[in-house]
Motif scaffolding. Structure first.
Motif, PDB file in Angstrom:
ATOM      1  N   ARG A   1       0.835  -1.210   0.000  1.00 38.82           N
ATOM      2  CA  ARG A   1       0.000   0.000   0.000  1.00 38.82           C
ATOM      3  C   ARG A   1       0.864   1.251   0.000  1.00 38.82           C
ATOM      4  O   ARG A   1       0.539   2.237  -0.675  1.00 38.82           O
ATOM      5  N   LYS A   2       1.962   1.209   0.738  1.00 45.00           N
ATOM      6  CA  LYS A   2       2.865   2.354   0.731  1.00 45.00           C
ATOM      7  C   LYS A   2       3.513   2.535  -0.640  1.00 45.00           C
ATOM      8  O   LYS A   2       3.633   3.656  -1.142  1.00 45.00           O
ATOM      9  N   LEU A   3       3.932   1.406  -1.271  1.00 41.42           N
ATOM     10  CA  LEU A   3       4.529   1.495  -2.594  1.00 41.42           C
ATOM     11  C   LEU A   3       3.505   1.946  -3.625  1.00 41.42           C
ATOM     12  O   LEU A   3       3.815   2.740  -4.528  1.00 41.42           O
ATOM     13  N   ASP A   4       2.275   1.441  -3.496  1.00 38.79           N
ATOM     14  CA  ASP A   4       1.230   1.824  -4.446  1.00 38.79           C
ATOM     15  C   ASP A   4       0.891   3.302  -4.327  1.00 38.79           C
ATOM     16  O   ASP A   4       0.677   3.991  -5.333  1.00 38.79           O
ATOM     17  N   LYS A   5       0.858   3.797  -3.113  1.00 40.75           N
ATOM     18  CA  LYS A   5       0.537   5.199  -2.907  1.00 40.75           C
ATOM     19  C   LYS A   5       1.664   6.116  -3.355  1.00 40.75           C
ATOM     20  O   LYS A   5       1.429   7.206  -3.892  1.00 40.75           O
ATOM     21  N   GLY A   6       2.915   5.665  -3.174  1.00 43.62           N
ATOM     22  CA  GLY A   6       4.030   6.539  -3.494  1.00 43.62           C
ATOM     23  C   GLY A   6       4.513   6.448  -4.916  1.00 43.62           C
ATOM     24  O   GLY A   6       4.941   7.454  -5.494  1.00 43.62           O
ATOM     25  N   VAL A   7       4.450   5.231  -5.528  1.00 44.76           N
ATOM     26  CA  VAL A   7       5.054   5.049  -6.850  1.00 44.76           C
ATOM     27  C   VAL A   7       4.048   4.536  -7.867  1.00 44.76           C
ATOM     28  O   VAL A   7       3.770   5.184  -8.878  1.00 44.76           O
ATOM     29  N   LEU A   8       3.485   3.350  -7.604  1.00 48.21           N
ATOM     30  CA  LEU A   8       2.645   2.710  -8.609  1.00 48.21           C
ATOM     31  C   LEU A   8       1.369   3.479  -8.883  1.00 48.21           C
ATOM     32  O   LEU A   8       0.841   3.445  -9.996  1.00 48.21           O
ATOM     33  N   GLY A   9       0.840   4.157  -7.864  1.00 53.73           N
ATOM     34  CA  GLY A   9      -0.395   4.903  -8.065  1.00 53.73           C
ATOM     35  C   GLY A   9      -0.237   6.072  -9.017  1.00 53.73           C
ATOM     36  O   GLY A   9      -1.227   6.564  -9.577  1.00 53.73           O
TER      37      GLY A   9
END
Length: 248
Positions: A227-235
């Motif tokens: 979720r942190k990676l999705d919010k910071g990069v993948l999103g």
């Protein structure tokens, strides 16, 4: 004390009130136990195991071998795989050399059997012949073809599906497999998978509660990091749109 109410009636009323309170307390504890049992049941199924491990593995003779229902057969299969791996990896045999030696030993054994029986019994006995049925090769070919086509279909669906997250996850997995391939050869990878298939299911069947708890904690941590990676990069990566636009 009001009229019409005797001491005996008062004692009986107190007794009934006390009995009702006890029954309600027992009923509440019963429902609480059911709730705890339901939570425990859901916890045991966190790893995706809604059926016994034996049933998930197919429920046939292969599952019996993987779960060590017959210890002699399972130990023989694992020992045979270990001997093959040692011959190829430690003793540096290649497939042609090993196959030639096996055929030579088989021919020598049949030759000795044939001639020794004729000398001792004065009547040559019938030497057993090894014949492999055609269905074995047909079934092996079908199984391999089905798995190969299934894997190709999955990879093509991921490539053309437009899900950039799934695409990057598959690319990362293949890249990790390529790196592992530089550490050891294909035979060693197969042997590690074979040993894992003969050890992990039986360990999970015996220690399923501990494994489920550990897997649950790991998955929660991975989901938190994702979720942190999705919010910071993948999103921030725009989703691809492979569908063509209409041309007026």
């Amino acid at each position: 004390m009001p009229e019409g109410i005797t001491a005996e009636d008062l004692v009986s009323n107190i007794r009934e009130t006390f009995s009702d309170s006890i029954s309600r307390h027992k009923s509440g504890s019963f429902f609480e136990e059911d709730k705890l049992d339901s939570v425990t049941s859901q916890f045991n199924r966190l790893f995706g195991r809604e059926k016994p491990v034996h049933h998930i593995l197919g429920g046939g003779k292969s599952a019996d071998v993987l779960l060590w229902r017959n210890k002699k057969i399972s130990a023989s299969v694992l020992t045979g795989a270990t001997v093959v791996w040692i011959l190829f990896e430690w003793l540096n045999y290649n497939l042609l050399t090993l196959l030639s030696l096996v055929l030579v030993m088989g021919m020598v054994a049949q030759f000795a059997w044939k001639n020794a029986s004729g000398i001792l019994n004065r009547s040559p006995s019938r030497v057993p012949r090894v014949v492999l049925p055609d269905e074995v090769f047909v079934n092996i070919g079908r199984a391999i073809g089905y798995q190969v086509n299934h894997g190709l279909k999955f990879l093509q669906d991921v490539s053309c599906g437009g899900n950039i997250k799934q695409f990057l996850a598959v690319i990362a997995s293949l890249w990790a497999a390529a790196i592992i391939g530089t550490w050891c050869n294909f035979l060693t990878v197969l042997y590690i998978g074979f040993v894992g298939a003969h050890t992990l299911p039986i360990l999970y069947e015996r220690y399923d509660d501990q494994v489920d708890g550990f897997i649950s904690n790991v998955l929660e941590q991975l989901q938190h990091n994702y979720r942190k990676l999705d919010k910071g990069v993948l999103g921030r990566i725009p989703k691809g749109n492979f569908g063509g636009k209409k041309v007026e």
